[in-house]
Structures are given as structure tokens and as C-alpha cells.
Design an enzyme around this catalytic site. Structure first.
Site, mmCIF file in Angstrom:
data_model
loop_
_atom_site.group_PDB
_atom_site.id
_atom_site.type_symbol
_atom_site.label_atom_id
_atom_site.label_comp_id
_atom_site.label_asym_id
_atom_site.label_seq_id
_atom_site.Cartn_x
_atom_site.Cartn_y
_atom_site.Cartn_z
ATOM 1 N N ILE A 166 45.890 44.950 39.129
ATOM 2 C CA ILE A 166 46.919 45.910 38.700
ATOM 3 C C ILE A 166 47.435 45.607 37.297
ATOM 4 O O ILE A 166 48.000 46.472 36.644
ATOM 5 C CB ILE A 166 48.085 45.934 39.710
ATOM 6 C CG1 ILE A 166 48.789 44.575 39.759
ATOM 7 C CG2 ILE A 166 47.578 46.322 41.084
ATOM 8 C CD1 ILE A 166 50.008 44.555 40.656
ATOM 9 N N GLU A 167 47.240 44.370 36.845
ATOM 10 C CA GLU A 167 47.710 44.017 35.504
ATOM 11 C C GLU A 167 46.769 44.539 34.418
ATOM 12 O O GLU A 167 47.216 45.134 33.433
ATOM 13 C CB GLU A 167 47.842 42.492 35.384
ATOM 14 C CG GLU A 167 49.032 41.901 36.097
ATOM 15 C CD GLU A 167 50.331 42.110 35.344
ATOM 16 O OE1 GLU A 167 50.294 42.708 34.260
ATOM 17 O OE2 GLU A 167 51.375 41.681 35.846
ATOM 18 N N SER A 168 45.467 44.304 34.559
ATOM 19 C CA SER A 168 44.521 44.584 33.471
ATOM 20 C C SER A 168 43.277 45.323 33.904
ATOM 21 O O SER A 168 42.396 45.560 33.068
ATOM 22 C CB SER A 168 44.096 43.265 32.820
ATOM 23 O OG SER A 168 43.446 42.436 33.778
ATOM 24 N N TYR B 105 55.658 47.916 41.081
ATOM 25 C CA TYR B 105 54.766 46.772 40.902
ATOM 26 C C TYR B 105 54.364 46.150 42.242
ATOM 27 O O TYR B 105 53.178 45.936 42.511
ATOM 28 C CB TYR B 105 55.440 45.728 40.015
ATOM 29 C CG TYR B 105 54.500 44.659 39.504
ATOM 30 C CD1 TYR B 105 53.556 44.946 38.526
ATOM 31 C CD2 TYR B 105 54.543 43.362 40.012
ATOM 32 C CE1 TYR B 105 52.683 43.980 38.060
ATOM 33 C CE2 TYR B 105 53.682 42.382 39.552
ATOM 34 C CZ TYR B 105 52.749 42.698 38.577
ATOM 35 O OH TYR B 105 51.881 41.743 38.126
#
Length: 648
Positions: free
Chosen positions: A148-150, A255
């Protein structure tokens, strides 16, 4: 009385029920019932799925059956999804609610190609993440945070400046000893960034004692989480992400739900007819410490490794340069079978086009020609140059002249090899110098950080040679015997520009020779005068007859001389052939043969100044104008060059 008691009991019961209705729902109920219609999807959802599928790694190491395109996403009830999340073997809670469902649907419907790519990339990255989490004894489900970050892109950079697989901000990265510079960005290093991210998550969990709060703090920072806890009120030890949900920023609210959705998608993709990009061959890697500055091109060419593979395995080197040194060693990731090859071939790798990739460490003012050409009357530096302005411009257009580093002392000896400082002579090329010292041109370029084969008169070169001095003298003698036009050594006392130049003092031997020549000339003059006097006296009577005979004889000799001169003139009119050597330009060839560049171009039908080594050029005859200019230039340059050496 009984009636009154019944009424009071009913009133008390109704008050109790209303008070129970006003009590807030429990945290467990909130996790399941919370809703949000203003959901913001993160930047990782904007990843170009098609570009991910076309990446070098997915093309060369994986394959897919495209089931995500041909098969539709089956309808799945909320109860089924809730049950699947509950069955995941995780320490961190994975509740199901409307917000989590919205992220799952986004992955399973619009993001199907992206999920296929993420599954293919996970075969390489997930073992790295798991190793780092195990070292810190953290829950392994945290390995899906980079999803989910990158979107598993090590080169991803957010709008706020966060970078790498784990999206470290520069300040946070430096706080955890990750190097961030123009050449190296360790946020992109899969191994180092995973180790530091695991330590950061460990520290956050120690702070809050709750994984949902620790994950939220990883996204927005502990300060923002602390503010939300204070605004929510109550005991901070009993709060979790869902209880402070509405006090967080819209970006952070999604998030934790998206983290839950990523865990669901990466485990239940088969149930939604998504086929992973499967590995076709294993990518087994190992690391090797690099203590030298080396370019990816050098490794790629010597070891025959695609440069794209080096970039995929080592994304931390931003400019394809490993800036290793004796003080700092960097780890290079290579396929396992290539690590031993690198160790065996390291000298060859470092020597491959070393001059091209060498870093410039010294620069002396005046070593290169100025960008702007000023007339010699107003520029004393240009007046001392051995080239005129047109030649300087021509050479700068054709070739770059690299700046030589400071010359090493000639006493630097290594075995039979000694270091010599060679000053480039007029019309001397790098090939001539290599032949003189019996070394390779590439070695001369490497020793002096030359990018090309161009050298210029007066330039100092460092040469390492094992040739004895006696053989060097023989080589110099052989070079001098070659038919080359050398500039005149004697300079006039006054040039055409009316500048007075002090003659260079002559050595004692030259002075003695001049004195002897003067005496001989005086004796010869007296002898000639005496002979003329006797001849005039003896031939006074036969003057007219002798004059007639002499006239006939002179006429015949003059006719023969003219015929001979005409034959020589006709031979000189024929152009000569010149074989182009490496490093030569039209300027150097024209100066070598005493002609102009335009005459050379006209004789060879050249439209521009480009020539190639190994070809032959027709050199026309030396015109009167070019001969005169060459002579004047030599006369002007000779004193200036000597004066320059004196100043040095």
C-alpha cells in the site's frame, strides 16, 4: 398503593433503558459498524499497472495466463469476506467493515492487473521483508505494508518526498542511518530499508502497545496520532485506531483499512479469479562488498549482465555509479552465479574504459582553451598560444582536450618502471608518444585522465615506461629522421607586428662557431678580391670576346635551369597522400603539411571537418599564401613559446 408502586417501577425501567441507549458503542462494535463515504485512495493506487507488467523483471523472470482479464470477479457476500479475514493467521486484528470492503473492491475490480503484478513482484520482495521482520520479532503480516505504500516499486517517490519501498521521508531515513545523496538513496535498497522499517515499526509498537495505532503512526507520524488520541478523550491505553478514526486526517483514515484489504487480496486472489504472475525461473541473489568506484556499464560489459537487471537488483544507486572507497564499502546485489565471476574479473571491470568513468579530481586554470576567443592584441594569453584563433576554434569543435592531472615526480620508481613527464611537441600526436615510450595509447589516456586521443603542443603528460634511456634516445633519433616539417629554431629580432623580441643568448659552442665562420668569411673575401684583381688585369684585352662567350654559356645554363625548375614545379603540383592517424584533425594535418584547412577540404571534396583514422587524404601543394602565413606564424610563435617556458 400497589398501583403507585407499579407506576414507579415502570418509570425506573424506562429510564434505565434510555440511559443504556445513550451509552457509546463498544470498540468491538465500532470496528464492525463504522462507515465512511468520503474515502481517499492513496497514491499507490495510481500505479500504472501496464507499465508494471512490462517491467524488465516481470518480463524476464515471470509469466501469466491473463486470467484476471478473461474471468470476472465473482460476487462475494459480506459474511464470506468477514469469515475469510477472521481465518487469516495474523496477530494484528483484521476486522471487516464498509471501509475495508471499499478497498477490497477497488483491488479486485479496477485493480486486477495491478494485483497480478504485485503477486509476481512479491516472489522476490516478500522473502526480504520477512527476513527483516523476523529479525525484529514482528508480525509477518506487516510485510504487506509496502504493497500500500509503494506498490512494490523501489523507485517510487510520493508528492511529499517520501521514497522507496517503505516510503521513508528524508528526515526519518537519516534518523535511522539511511544514506540519501545524489548518488546513493538507501531508502530504495530493499534490504537496508526493510531492516530500518522493521526497527521503526518496533519502536512505534513500544510507544502505543497497539498495532493499529502503530501502523497509523507509521503513516502520519506519532505527533498526529497523539493529537487524535487527546481529542478522542478517555484513557490513551484503551484507545485504538477505530476509536480515534474521525479525529485523523482523511489520508490516514484509510491507511489501516487498506492494510487489511491488502492482506485479504494477497491471500484470497484465487477466489476472485486473479492469476498471479508466476516465476519462470528463480532469481537467487547474493551480495558483494565494493570498495572501488565502479559504473554499472563496466560491470554489464565485462560480466555480460543486462544493465536493467543491475538496476532492478540495486535501485539504491541512483546514477548507475557505486561510489565505493577505502573509507566506505557498498553492497552490490548480483545473481548468485555472477558473484564469483565478479570476484575473478574485478581488475578487468575496473580497467574497462577507466578513463571514461574516472572522476575528475584536479583542474588547473588555463589547461583548456577558453570558450570565448579574444584577439591576440588584447589577450596576452592568446598571443602566447602556439595556435591561432581559427585553429583553436576548429580543435574545440572537433575534439575535447582533457585536462592532465599534476605531473608526478620523475623519481617515482616501481621496479624497472619509471614515471616521466613528457611535454607534447609541435605536430606530435598521442600515437607518436606511445611509439616513443613503447606503451599503449589507452594507457596514456588512463594515466592522464584523457577522454579522447587529442593532445596539444605544450601539454604535459605523465608516462610510465620501462624502456631504457638508451633505447629512448634511439627512438627519438628515429622520430627526428622521419620526414616532418619542423618549425625554425631561430627567431627574427622583430616580427611583422612590429613587436621587438630580445634574441635568445647562444651557447658558447655556437658563439665559437659563429666567430670561426666570420674569420673564414673575411679570408674568403680577401682572396676573392685578390683573384678578381688578377683576373681583371689578365683578361683586360680579351674582355669583349669573353663577354660574348659568357653570355652564350649563361643563356644555355639558364635555359637548362628553367627546364629543370619547371620539371620540379610540375612534380610538386601533384598532391601527396597522408594516412590519417588516431587523434589527428584537419587542423593538425594542415599545420603539419603547411597548407590551409580550406585547401585540404577542397582537394578532398570535404563538406565538413569530419575525418576518420585509417583513411587517406590528398595533400595539395603548399601555396605561397599558406607558406608565408606558416612562416610568419612560426616566427611569431617561437619567441612567445620560449618566453612562456621561462615564466614557468
Amino acid at each position: 398503593m400497589n398501583r403507585r408502586l407499579i407506576i414507579l417501577a415502570l418509570a425506573a425501567a424506562s429510564l434505565g433503558m434510555s440511559s443504556m441507549a445513550k451509552q457509546p458503542a463498544s470498540v468491538l462494535d465500532l470496528k464492525e459498524s463504522i462507515t465512511d463515504d468520503a474515502i481517499i485512495y492513496p497514491e499507490s493506487f495510481e500505479a500504472d499497472a501496464q507499465k508494471m507488467l512490462e517491467s524488465w523483471y516481470l518480463k524476464n523472470y515471470t509469466d501469466t495466463d491473463d486470467r484476471y482479464r478473461t474471468s470476472a470477479n465473482p460476487s462475494t457476500s459480506a459474511a464470506v469476506m468477514r469469515q475469510r479475514l477472521a481465518e487469516l493467521p495474523t496477530i494484528i486484528d483484521m476486522p471487516y467493515n464498509q471501509i475495508v470492503r471499499s478497498y477490497i473492491d477497488r483491488y479486485m475490480e479496477k485493480g486486477r492487473p495491478m494485483v497480478a503484478s504485485l503477486l509476481g513482484l512479491s516472489t522476490y520482495y516478500m522473502p526480504i521483508f520477512e527476513q527483516a521482520l523476523e529479525a525484529e520479532q514482528l508480525p509477518l503480516e506487516l510485510k504487506y505494508l509496502p504493497v500500500i505504500e509503494s506498490a512494490l516499486n523501489p523507485n517510487a517517490v510520493s508528492r511529499s518526498g517520501a521514497g522507496g519501498l517503505w516510503q521513508f521521508m528524508p528526515a526519518s531515513a537519516k534518523g535511522y542511518d539511511l544514506e540519501v545523496s545524489s548518488l546513493v538513496d538507501e531508502r530504495r535498497d530493499p534490504y537496508k530499508s526493510s531492516q530500518k522499517a522493521a526497527k521503526l515499526l518496533h519502536d512505534l509498537y513500544d510507544t502505543y502497545g497497539d498495532w493499529s495505532l502503530a501502523i497509523a503512526a507509521y503513516n502520519c507520524g506519532p505527533g498526529n496520532v497523539n493529537k487524535a488520541i487527546r481529542r478522542a478523550g478517555g484513557d490513551p491505553q484503551k484507545q485504538d485506531f477505530w476509536s480515534i478514526y474521525k479525529y485523523l486526517s482523511p489520508e490516514t483514515r484509510g491507511y489501516v483499512p487498506m492494510f487489511i484489504a491488502a492482506n485479504y487480496v494477497m491471500n484470497y486472489y484465487k477466489e476472485h479469479n486473479i492469476s498471479p504472475v508466476l516465476p519462470t525461473r528463480p532469481l537467487v541473489t547474493d551480495t558483494i562488498g565494493i570498495s572501488n568506484r565502479v559504473h554499472f556499464d563496466q560491470i554489464s560489459n565485462v560480466l555480460n549482465i543486462p544493465i536493467e537487471e543491475l538496476r532492478i537488483l540495486n535501485p539504491q544507486f541512483r546514477a548507475d555509479i557505486i561510489p565505493g572507497s577505502a573509507k566506505r564499502q557498498y553492497m552490490l546485489i548480483l545473481p548468485l552465479q555472477q558473484v564469483q565471476a565478479y570476484i575473478m574479473s574485478e581488475p578487468e571491470i575496473l580497467a574497462y574504459e577507466a578513463a571514461k568513468y574516472a572522476r575528475r579530481t584536479d583542474a588547473n586554470p588555463g589547461d583548456q582553451y577558453a570558450a570565448e576567443i579574444i584577439e591576440s592584441d588584447t589577450n596576452p594569453l592568446l598571443a602566447q598560444s602556439p595556435l591561432d584563433a581559427d585553429d583553436m576554434l576548429a580543435e574545440e569543435d572537433e575534439e575535447d582536450v582533457a585536462v592532465a592531472p599534476p605531473a608526478r615526480q620523475s623519481s617515482n620508481m616501481q621496479g624497472n618502471t619509471r614515471t616521466i613527464t613528457h611535454t607534447v611537441g609541435e605536430n606530435e600526436t598521442i600515437n607518436d608518444i606511445a611509439e616513443l615510450y613503447e606503451v599503449r595509447v589507452t594507457d596514456i589516456r588512463s594515466w592522464n585522465s584523457l577522454r579522447r586521443n587529442a593532445v596539444r603542443p605544450g601539454q604535459s603528460l605523465t608516462i610510465e615506461t620501462a624502456v631504457p634511456e638508451s633505447r629512448l634516445q634511439a627512438n627519438r633519433t628515429q622520430t627526428k629522421q622521419q620526414p616532418k616539417q619542423q618549425p625554425k629554431q631561430t627567431a627574427p629580432a622583430q616580427t611583422q607586428t612590429n613587436k621587438t623580441v630580445t634574441p635568445t643568448p647562444k651557447p658558447k659552442q655556437e658563439q665559437q662557431q659563429a666567430s670561426n665562420n666570420k674569420k673564414n668569411n673575411n679570408n674568403n673575401s680577401k682572396q676573392v678580391a685578390s683573384n678578381n684583381k688578377n683576373n681583371n688585369k689578365n683578361n683586360n684585352n680579351n674582355n669583349s670576346k669573353q663577354q660574348t662567350a659568357n653570355n652564350k654559356k649563361n643563356s644555355k645554363q639558364e635555359q637548362q635551369a628553367n627546364n629543370k625548375k619547371a620539371g620540379k614545379q610540375q612534380a610538386n603540383n601533384k598532391p601527396t597522400e597522408h594516412e590519417i592517424k588516431s587523434g589527428e584533425s584537419l587542423t593538425t594535418i594542415a599545420r603539419k603539411h603547411g597548407v590551409t584547412i580550406e585547401e585540404l577540404k577542397k582537394a578532398n571534396n570535404l563538406k565538413d571537418d569530419k575525418i576518420r583514422a585509417g583513411e587517406s587524404l590528398k595533400v595539395p601543394k603548399k601555396s605561397a599564401a599558406s607558406s608565408k602565413n606558416s612562416k610568419n606564424n612560426k616566427q611569431e610563435q617561437a619567441p612567445a613559446k620560449k618566453n612562456t617556458k621561462k615564466k614557468r
